[in-house]
Design a protein around this motif. Sequence first.
Motif, mmCIF file in Angstrom:
data_model
loop_
_atom_site.group_PDB
_atom_site.id
_atom_site.type_symbol
_atom_site.label_atom_id
_atom_site.label_comp_id
_atom_site.label_asym_id
_atom_site.label_seq_id
_atom_site.Cartn_x
_atom_site.Cartn_y
_atom_site.Cartn_z
ATOM 1 N N GLU A 298 76.839 60.117 23.661
ATOM 2 C CA GLU A 298 77.648 60.601 24.783
ATOM 3 C C GLU A 298 77.079 61.932 25.258
ATOM 4 O OE1 GLU A 298 81.963 60.156 24.672
ATOM 5 O OE2 GLU A 298 81.746 59.194 22.728
ATOM 6 N N PHE B 278 76.153 57.858 29.023
ATOM 7 C CA PHE B 278 75.733 57.372 27.715
ATOM 8 C C PHE B 278 74.213 57.237 27.745
ATOM 9 C CE2 PHE B 278 79.979 55.468 28.290
ATOM 10 C CZ PHE B 278 80.621 55.984 27.178
ATOM 11 N N ASN C 273 78.844 57.296 33.150
ATOM 12 C CA ASN C 273 80.218 57.042 32.702
ATOM 13 C C ASN C 273 81.219 57.505 33.758
ATOM 14 O OD1 ASN C 273 82.491 56.497 31.185
ATOM 15 N ND2 ASN C 273 82.320 58.328 29.921
#
Length: 355
Positions: free
Chosen positions: A225, A302, A313
């Motif tokens: 992330e 991501f 995202n």
Amino acid sequence: MGKQRVVVLFGGQSSEHEVSCLSAQTIIKNIDTDENDILMVGITKGGKWILVDELADIKNNTWREKGYEVVISPNAEKKELIILKDETYKTQKIDVVFPVLHGLYGEDGTVQGLLELSKIPYVGCGVLSSAVSMDKLYTKIIVDDLGVKQAEYVGIRRDELKDMDKVIQRVEAKFSYPVFVKPSRAGSSCGVSRADNGKELIDSLRLAADHDRKILVEEAIKGREIECAVLGGEEVVASGIGEILAAADHAFYDYDAKYNSEESKTVINPEMPKEVVEKIQQASRDIFMAVDGFGLSRVDFFVENGSNEVVFNEINTLPGFTSISMYPMLFEAAGIDKKELVRKLIQLAVERQEA
């Protein structure tokens, strides 16, 4: 030339009320008081606007019981704050507003519309960019045309949940488990959950429906992330990258992991191939400009395991400014400390109005 008067708006009616109060404290502490006079205006969860006297009242969480009620005049010729006092009122001229409001009724174009109507300069994205970026479903529709990879998704309306079997069949026809379920318009991962089977999917859809009438179901992406901060108006600068490491006892970086877990960590400029970092920075600028962004945003991605493929995202047009928030930390790592960052944001707001 005298000081300009900056109104800091915080609190608000969204599920991110408490986070906004934390962000506001950081911003207020970093506004240059040699150049600016500060008026602090808190908005309760019920929507009442209150003039706050002391920063300590925000820190101590006592501001809601103190202070006079205020409103921002929509009269563009006035540009003023109306302070309701002892069955009468007085006014204060406003030069710029810093809306430190996360989520609905603050980050979604509503407050921005009031300030546009009032012709008062304000920090951050405008009505259109705030509205479409707050709505994850519409953001995805925009990004579809940019050539930036993003997670596959299904959009669902709350009223469709009356026929839950049909909804489940539609989701399962497109994805295998696990999937992530999100309210289309909520921030700080509020109402977001992971579903590993049909029963959990039903529970997740109902949870998301408590937060919004539109719901997004996304495929699960296995990867790191990563977040990138952007700053600017006509010229947009992208920061380095930061990585989110959620606590081991959290399936993903949800609200609790962000703000209540000491095990969750953020890493500034983690090790990553240069070309991947540059791709993230370019995608961040492209997405920011595609939604007509201005001032600031944080763009989240991501990076897929194995392939290092960059997957978009979401974008946040008023990212957190707390002591653990990625946005200010990323620019501090780039040599722009919080005071200078806040100064630049206020300056951009004024320049936009004058343009």
